[in-house]
Design a protein around this motif. Structure first.
Motif, PDB file in Angstrom:
ATOM      1  N   MET A  88       0.828  -1.203   0.000  1.00  0.00           N
ATOM      2  CA  MET A  88       0.000   0.000   0.000  1.00  0.00           C
ATOM      3  C   MET A  88       0.864   1.256   0.000  1.00  0.00           C
ATOM      4  SD  MET A  88      -2.955  -1.166   2.712  1.00  0.00           S
ATOM      5  CE  MET A  88      -3.791   0.407   2.585  1.00  0.00           C
ATOM      6  N   ALA A  89       1.958   1.275   0.779  1.00  0.00           N
ATOM      7  CA  ALA A  89       2.846   2.442   0.808  1.00  0.00           C
ATOM      8  C   ALA A  89       3.508   2.652  -0.544  1.00  0.00           C
ATOM      9  CB  ALA A  89       3.902   2.258   1.900  1.00  0.00           C
ATOM     10  N   ALA A  90       3.960   1.557  -1.188  1.00  0.00           N
ATOM     11  CA  ALA A  90       4.589   1.679  -2.505  1.00  0.00           C
ATOM     12  C   ALA A  90       3.583   2.150  -3.548  1.00  0.00           C
ATOM     13  CB  ALA A  90       5.207   0.338  -2.904  1.00  0.00           C
ATOM     14  N   LEU A  91       2.339   1.666  -3.475  1.00  0.00           N
ATOM     15  CA  LEU A  91       1.313   2.096  -4.427  1.00  0.00           C
ATOM     16  C   LEU A  91       0.957   3.562  -4.229  1.00  0.00           C
ATOM     17  CD1 LEU A  91      -0.638   1.355  -6.662  1.00  0.00           C
ATOM     18  CD2 LEU A  91      -2.279   0.582  -4.920  1.00  0.00           C
ATOM     19  N   TYR A  92       0.906   4.023  -2.980  1.00  0.00           N
ATOM     20  CA  TYR A  92       0.656   5.448  -2.717  1.00  0.00           C
ATOM     21  C   TYR A  92       1.763   6.323  -3.325  1.00  0.00           C
ATOM     22  CZ  TYR A  92       1.312   9.781  -0.148  1.00  0.00           C
ATOM     23  OH  TYR A  92       1.560  11.080   0.175  1.00  0.00           O
ATOM     24  N   THR A  93       3.027   5.937  -3.124  1.00  0.00           N
ATOM     25  CA  THR A  93       4.134   6.723  -3.674  1.00  0.00           C
ATOM     26  C   THR A  93       4.084   6.745  -5.190  1.00  0.00           C
ATOM     27  OG1 THR A  93       5.496   6.106  -1.776  1.00  0.00           O
ATOM     28  CG2 THR A  93       6.637   6.980  -3.695  1.00  0.00           C
ATOM     29  N   LEU A  94       3.819   5.583  -5.815  1.00  0.00           N
ATOM     30  CA  LEU A  94       3.709   5.524  -7.268  1.00  0.00           C
ATOM     31  C   LEU A  94       2.593   6.442  -7.764  1.00  0.00           C
ATOM     32  CD1 LEU A  94       4.481   4.216  -9.981  1.00  0.00           C
ATOM     33  CD2 LEU A  94       2.822   2.405  -9.463  1.00  0.00           C
ATOM     34  N   SER A  95       1.471   6.463  -7.073  1.00  0.00           N
ATOM     35  CA  SER A  95       0.348   7.298  -7.486  1.00  0.00           C
ATOM     36  C   SER A  95       0.654   8.781  -7.320  1.00  0.00           C
ATOM     37  CB  SER A  95      -0.894   6.915  -6.679  1.00  0.00           C
ATOM     38  OG  SER A  95      -1.981   7.765  -7.005  1.00  0.00           O
ATOM     39  N   SER A  96       1.435   9.137  -6.304  1.00  0.00           N
ATOM     40  CA  SER A  96       1.745  10.550  -6.076  1.00  0.00           C
ATOM     41  C   SER A  96       2.784  11.085  -7.060  1.00  0.00           C
ATOM     42  CB  SER A  96       2.254  10.745  -4.646  1.00  0.00           C
ATOM     43  OG  SER A  96       3.503  10.092  -4.466  1.00  0.00           O
ATOM     44  N   LEU A  97       3.498  10.182  -7.761  1.00  0.00           N
ATOM     45  CA  LEU A  97       4.558  10.618  -8.680  1.00  0.00           C
ATOM     46  C   LEU A  97       4.239  10.349 -10.135  1.00  0.00           C
ATOM     47  CD1 LEU A  97       7.723   9.409  -6.699  1.00  0.00           C
ATOM     48  CD2 LEU A  97       6.740  11.704  -6.766  1.00  0.00           C
ATOM     49  N   CYS A  98       3.264   9.489 -10.425  1.00  0.00           N
ATOM     50  CA  CYS A  98       2.995   9.043 -11.788  1.00  0.00           C
ATOM     51  C   CYS A  98       1.767   9.752 -12.342  1.00  0.00           C
ATOM     52  CB  CYS A  98       2.802   7.528 -11.809  1.00  0.00           C
ATOM     53  SG  CYS A  98       2.473   6.861 -13.457  1.00  0.00           S
ATOM     54  N   ARG A  99       1.789  10.040 -13.652  1.00  0.00           N
ATOM     55  CA  ARG A  99       0.670  10.696 -14.315  1.00  0.00           C
ATOM     56  C   ARG A  99      -0.139   9.724 -15.185  1.00  0.00           C
ATOM     57  NH1 ARG A  99       0.879  16.258 -14.606  1.00  0.00           N
ATOM     58  NH2 ARG A  99       2.700  17.238 -13.664  1.00  0.00           N
ATOM     59  N   HIS A 100       0.337   8.517 -15.367  1.00  0.00           N
ATOM     60  CA  HIS A 100      -0.333   7.563 -16.250  1.00  0.00           C
ATOM     61  C   HIS A 100      -1.477   6.898 -15.491  1.00  0.00           C
ATOM     62  CE1 HIS A 100       2.902   8.113 -19.138  1.00  0.00           C
ATOM     63  NE2 HIS A 100       3.772   7.888 -18.163  1.00  0.00           N
ATOM     64  N   ARG A 101      -2.695   7.350 -15.778  1.00  0.00           N
ATOM     65  CA  ARG A 101      -3.857   6.829 -15.072  1.00  0.00           C
ATOM     66  C   ARG A 101      -4.077   5.342 -15.383  1.00  0.00           C
ATOM     67  NH1 ARG A 101      -7.043  11.287 -13.628  1.00  0.00           N
ATOM     68  NH2 ARG A 101      -5.584  12.883 -12.926  1.00  0.00           N
ATOM     69  N   THR A 102      -3.826   4.938 -16.625  1.00  0.00           N
ATOM     70  CA  THR A 102      -4.017   3.535 -16.980  1.00  0.00           C
ATOM     71  C   THR A 102      -3.087   2.637 -16.190  1.00  0.00           C
ATOM     72  OG1 THR A 102      -4.644   4.208 -19.226  1.00  0.00           O
ATOM     73  CG2 THR A 102      -4.049   1.901 -18.900  1.00  0.00           C
ATOM     74  N   LEU A 103      -1.838   3.063 -16.041  1.00  0.00           N
ATOM     75  CA  LEU A 103      -0.879   2.285 -15.263  1.00  0.00           C
ATOM     76  C   LEU A 103      -1.305   2.190 -13.806  1.00  0.00           C
ATOM     77  CD1 LEU A 103       1.867   0.840 -14.975  1.00  0.00           C
ATOM     78  CD2 LEU A 103       2.916   3.104 -14.634  1.00  0.00           C
ATOM     79  N   LEU A 104      -1.802   3.266 -13.257  1.00  0.00           N
ATOM     80  CA  LEU A 104      -2.237   3.258 -11.863  1.00  0.00           C
ATOM     81  C   LEU A 104      -3.437   2.337 -11.659  1.00  0.00           C
ATOM     82  CD1 LEU A 104      -1.887   7.059 -10.967  1.00  0.00           C
ATOM     83  CD2 LEU A 104      -0.339   5.192 -10.381  1.00  0.00           C
ATOM     84  N   ILE A 105      -4.369   2.374 -12.608  1.00  0.00           N
ATOM     85  CA  ILE A 105      -5.528   1.484 -12.500  1.00  0.00           C
ATOM     86  C   ILE A 105      -5.084   0.022 -12.567  1.00  0.00           C
ATOM     87  CG2 ILE A 105      -7.650   0.746 -13.660  1.00  0.00           C
ATOM     88  CD1 ILE A 105      -8.070   3.650 -14.499  1.00  0.00           C
ATOM     89  N   GLY A 106      -4.131  -0.268 -13.487  1.00  0.00           N
ATOM     90  CA  GLY A 106      -3.627  -1.625 -13.585  1.00  0.00           C
ATOM     91  C   GLY A 106      -2.934  -2.081 -12.319  1.00  0.00           C
ATOM     92  N   CYS A 107      -2.134  -1.187 -11.703  1.00  0.00           N
ATOM     93  CA  CYS A 107      -1.443  -1.540 -10.461  1.00  0.00           C
ATOM     94  C   CYS A 107      -2.441  -1.769  -9.326  1.00  0.00           C
ATOM     95  CB  CYS A 107      -0.449  -0.452 -10.091  1.00  0.00           C
ATOM     96  SG  CYS A 107       0.973  -0.337 -11.212  1.00  0.00           S
ATOM     97  N   ALA A 108      -3.478  -0.936  -9.264  1.00  0.00           N
ATOM     98  CA  ALA A 108      -4.489  -1.104  -8.216  1.00  0.00           C
ATOM     99  C   ALA A 108      -5.231  -2.419  -8.394  1.00  0.00           C
ATOM    100  CB  ALA A 108      -5.462   0.072  -8.239  1.00  0.00           C
ATOM    101  N   LEU A 109      -5.572  -2.777  -9.641  1.00  0.00           N
ATOM    102  CA  LEU A 109      -6.249  -4.044  -9.889  1.00  0.00           C
ATOM    103  C   LEU A 109      -5.339  -5.224  -9.572  1.00  0.00           C
ATOM    104  CD1 LEU A 109      -8.204  -3.276 -13.194  1.00  0.00           C
ATOM    105  CD2 LEU A 109      -9.114  -3.451 -10.863  1.00  0.00           C
ATOM    106  N   ALA A 110      -4.038  -5.078  -9.873  1.00  0.00           N
ATOM    107  CA  ALA A 110      -3.102  -6.150  -9.549  1.00  0.00           C
ATOM    108  C   ALA A 110      -3.028  -6.360  -8.036  1.00  0.00           C
ATOM    109  CB  ALA A 110      -1.721  -5.826 -10.126  1.00  0.00           C
ATOM    110  N   PHE A 111      -2.957  -5.269  -7.288  1.00  0.00           N
ATOM    111  CA  PHE A 111      -2.922  -5.379  -5.832  1.00  0.00           C
ATOM    112  C   PHE A 111      -4.217  -5.995  -5.303  1.00  0.00           C
ATOM    113  CE2 PHE A 111      -3.459  -2.921  -1.680  1.00  0.00           C
ATOM    114  CZ  PHE A 111      -2.858  -3.937  -0.943  1.00  0.00           C
ATOM    115  N   ALA A 112      -5.366  -5.557  -5.854  1.00  0.00           N
ATOM    116  CA  ALA A 112      -6.646  -6.106  -5.399  1.00  0.00           C
ATOM    117  C   ALA A 112      -6.750  -7.596  -5.710  1.00  0.00           C
ATOM    118  CB  ALA A 112      -7.797  -5.350  -6.058  1.00  0.00           C
TER     119      ALA A 112
END
Length: 385
Positions: A88-112
């Protein structure tokens, strides 16, 4: 491909190194919390989960520079074991630094997915899916995966908003500066017109009248006075023309100022002063130009005051260099004629005192015992080379 942090600079920090200790402290705190989470959910018989949990905790040290890699290294810990804080901490940092919404959605789905599915996946019993993995569990898992993404995006938006506000403030300050410069340029143009139309015209009349006095007066002393007045008027006109040019060109193109005076110009200054003056100096060559200008302006102001307030007086100018200091003394005798009332702003001595203080020196002045006046300037000066 690992997403880089936002290349746009954040709000400028006058001391960039001052944030580094706090960042390292935060990273260390997150690693400790991840290890605590691993210890709470530790299964002593599940050695792979322990190993991946340690890897996930150490991967948090990479979250600022390699956020996607750090997130990928934390996923096995959430898949095999129950320790999910590092992910969760790594995903938060990635989301605060990354602009690619598709990548963030994919990472969130992978974690879920890895958090929702049991390990090993072969142990999943489809017949028991409705009992074990209910809709509430799925909703909780999706919310757990989405929360770090939403929080990271909120922090990123706040950072960008702060940057935009700083840019707007800077642009507003620049606009105000340009507006002030425009007003100043207008005032300078008006001042230049006044100097050209009024002051220059009157000084020209003085020069013409002095020239007529120089040529037509039968008195030799009056002719000499007329010649001096005419010479000073012509010199003043030249300086006025140059000042008008400087004022008109200000803010349009760089304009050279007239050559600044030095000690070599003192003899010419005394010659055109119209005062019987004795000059005593033993200065060596190589004095700094700032000191030479200060001495010249002091002598110039002192002789001007003698002409205004002590008509008919004689003056003595002494300039010496000794004991690491430059001494300048201008003394005049008592006036032989009554002084004429002339306009003045009484800023001459104040300006000289300020110039001397900027150079680390002092100015003293006062009447003498014989009814005259004395002005003394002391400036610190090393021996010239």
């Amino acid at each position: 491909m690992n997403p880089r942090p936002n290349p746009r600079p954040t709000h400028p920090n006058p001391r960039p190194n001052s944030r580094r200790p706090s960042a390292l402290l935060l990273d260390a705190l997150l690693v400790c919390v991840a290890l605590l989470d691993l210890w709470v959910n530790l299964d002593s018989e599940n050695h792979p989960a322990t190993a991946y949990g340690l890897l996930a905790a150490l991967a948090l040290t990479l979250r600022r520079h390699r956020p996607l890699l750090a997130f990928a290294l934390t996923l096995p810990s959430a898949l095999i074991g129950d320790a999910a804080f590092a992910t969760m901490a790594a995903l938060y940092t990635l989301s605060s630094l990354c602009r690619h919404r598709t990548l963030l959605i994919g990472c969130a789905l992978a974690f879920a997915t890895v958090d929702f599915m049991p390990w090993p996946w072969t142990s999943l019993d489809v017949d028991e899916l409705d009992e074990t993995y209910s809709l509430v569990h799925l909703t909780y898992t999706l919310a757990t995966a989405a929360a770090p993404v939403f929080l990271g995006q909120l922090v990123q938006a706040r950072r960008e908003l702060t940057l935009r506000l700083a840019e707007i403030s800077e642009a507003r300050e620049q606009e105000q500066l340009l507006s002030a410069q425009a007003v100043l340029a207008k005032e300078r143009a008006q001042l230049a017109r006044e100097m050209h139309d009024v002051v220059s015209h009157q000084v020209s009349l003085i020069a013409v009248t002095a020239g007529a006095l120089q040529v037509g007066s039968p008195d030799a002393e009056a002719r000499a006075a007329g010649a001096t007045i005419r010479r000073l008027s012509v010199q003043t006109l030249e300086e006025l023309r140059h000042m008008v040019g400087v004022l008109r060109a200000s803010g349009i193109r760089p304009t050279e100022l007239t050559p600044q005076p030095s000690l070599a110009d003192l003899h010419q200054l005394i010659a055109v002063s119209g005062i019987e003056t004795e000059l005593e100096t033993d200065l060596p060559d190589g004095l700094p130009p700032t000191l030479q200008r200060a001495v010249y302006r002091t002598v110039q102001e002192a002789l001007t005051n003698v002409r205004k307030h002590a008509p008919g007086a004689t003056a003595t100018v002494r300039i010496h260099h000794r004991d690491g200091a430059l001494w300048t003394t201008v003394a005049n005798t008592a006036a032989t004629r009554p002084a004429l009332p002339l306009p003045g702003a009484h800023h001459g001595l104040v300006g000289l005192r300020q110039r001397a203080e900027l150079l680390g020196g002092t100015i003293t002045s006062g009447p003498t015992t014989d009814g005259g006046y004395e002005l003394r300037l002391e400036l610190p000066s090393d021996d010239p080379p």
